[in-house]
Design a protein around this motif. Sequence first.
Motif, PDB file in Angstrom:
ATOM      1  N   PRO A 116      -7.291  -1.306  -7.580  1.00 17.53           N
ATOM      2  CA  PRO A 116      -7.309  -2.181  -6.412  1.00 17.53           C
ATOM      3  C   PRO A 116      -6.165  -3.183  -6.408  1.00 17.53           C
ATOM      4  O   PRO A 116      -5.615  -3.529  -7.459  1.00 17.53           O
ATOM      5  CB  PRO A 116      -8.645  -2.919  -6.567  1.00 17.53           C
ATOM      6  N   TYR A 117      -5.813  -3.638  -5.242  1.00 15.81           N
ATOM      7  CA  TYR A 117      -4.961  -4.822  -5.115  1.00 15.81           C
ATOM      8  C   TYR A 117      -5.851  -6.055  -5.290  1.00 15.81           C
ATOM      9  O   TYR A 117      -7.072  -5.981  -5.165  1.00 15.81           O
ATOM     10  CB  TYR A 117      -4.288  -4.842  -3.748  1.00 15.81           C
ATOM     11  N   GLY A 168      -3.842   4.447  -5.344  1.00 18.20           N
ATOM     12  CA  GLY A 168      -4.984   3.897  -4.629  1.00 18.20           C
ATOM     13  C   GLY A 168      -6.225   3.760  -5.485  1.00 18.20           C
ATOM     14  O   GLY A 168      -7.215   3.170  -5.058  1.00 18.20           O
ATOM     15  N   TYR A 193       0.806  -1.230   0.000  1.00 20.01           N
ATOM     16  CA  TYR A 193       0.000   0.000   0.000  1.00 20.01           C
ATOM     17  C   TYR A 193       0.839   1.280   0.000  1.00 20.01           C
ATOM     18  O   TYR A 193       0.374   2.323   0.458  1.00 20.01           O
ATOM     19  CB  TYR A 193      -0.963   0.031   1.197  1.00 20.01           C
ATOM     20  N   LEU A 230       1.744   2.171  -4.156  1.00 24.43           N
ATOM     21  CA  LEU A 230       0.303   2.325  -4.088  1.00 24.43           C
ATOM     22  C   LEU A 230      -0.205   2.337  -5.524  1.00 24.43           C
ATOM     23  O   LEU A 230       0.140   3.226  -6.303  1.00 24.43           O
ATOM     24  CB  LEU A 230      -0.033   3.632  -3.364  1.00 24.43           C
ATOM     25  N   SER A 256     -10.473   9.582   0.124  1.00 29.53           N
ATOM     26  CA  SER A 256      -9.017   9.495   0.047  1.00 29.53           C
ATOM     27  C   SER A 256      -8.433  10.905   0.010  1.00 29.53           C
ATOM     28  O   SER A 256      -9.136  11.888  -0.248  1.00 29.53           O
ATOM     29  CB  SER A 256      -8.589   8.731  -1.208  1.00 29.53           C
ATOM     30  N   SER A 282      -6.839   2.785  -0.234  1.00 28.03           N
ATOM     31  CA  SER A 282      -6.938   1.909  -1.396  1.00 28.03           C
ATOM     32  C   SER A 282      -8.123   0.973  -1.215  1.00 28.03           C
ATOM     33  O   SER A 282      -8.879   1.075  -0.243  1.00 28.03           O
ATOM     34  CB  SER A 282      -5.638   1.105  -1.561  1.00 28.03           C
ATOM     35  N   TRP A 283      -8.271   0.064  -2.179  1.00 29.47           N
ATOM     36  CA  TRP A 283      -9.306  -0.966  -2.092  1.00 29.47           C
ATOM     37  C   TRP A 283      -8.744  -2.263  -2.633  1.00 29.47           C
ATOM     38  O   TRP A 283      -7.715  -2.278  -3.312  1.00 29.47           O
ATOM     39  CB  TRP A 283     -10.582  -0.541  -2.808  1.00 29.47           C
ATOM     40  N   TRP A 333      -2.057  10.142  -6.768  1.00 31.45           N
ATOM     41  CA  TRP A 333      -2.162   9.420  -8.035  1.00 31.45           C
ATOM     42  C   TRP A 333      -0.996   9.735  -8.965  1.00 31.45           C
ATOM     43  O   TRP A 333      -0.496  10.846  -9.013  1.00 31.45           O
ATOM     44  CB  TRP A 333      -3.470   9.781  -8.737  1.00 31.45           C
TER      45      TRP A 333
END
Length: 224
Positions: free
Chosen positions: A140-141, A137, A72, A133, A216, A91-92, A221
């Motif tokens: 998504p991961y 963010g 993250y 990240l 956020s 993040s998501w 970004w």
Amino acid sequence: MGTRIDHLVIGASNLVQGAAYVKEQLGVDIPYGGAHDRMGTHNHLMRLGDELFLEVIALNPDREPPNRPRWYGLDDPHVRQSLYNRPALLSWVVNTEYINKLLQKTRGAFGEATLISRGKLSLYFGLPDDGRLLAGGMLPYIIDWQVDSHPAKQMADAGCLFQGLDIYHPYPAWLDSILESIGAADLARIHPLPKNSQAFLEAHIETPSGPRVLRSHAGLWSTE
């Protein structure tokens, strides 16, 4: 079963600060979860649905730094400074049962499927080598739980329910195409911003006190 939202991640400079932020924003107490020894982090956890939860994550001062970058973007000085100033939705994470297949076909760089364990929990997690990240963010991961039942079912229920995720982005077509490559294009509402604007996330949560929005920080970004 297809790709679905697994959890939302709030970043904080420490867990006391992070739990206080959740109390302020959602009006509920989020209990302690546990430590991720391999990543040098620890968390608080709370369910937001049958198979969806909220995580507050921070560096664990009781553990030595890992021999690889933390997830993250938590080793990024810019991310750290932003979270030091104020916790935020960071993040998501999306859930799949086929992480290697998704990582092979995606148009983005989501990292390698890495086995991580915490207590009785075991999972594969897409980790970029540099710990970045993902798109600040906005992307998504990817997680693939190696358990019979989703862990959210055993988490504390404070009466909060996930309602939806909005992403505000200056390059919506780019974002949509990468999300589509992992089957996640319909998991968030994408809203265009003027070119070169700072992207941000909003997660909508129904709470015992009514609807609330987690946001956020703008400005994390990048185009990678």
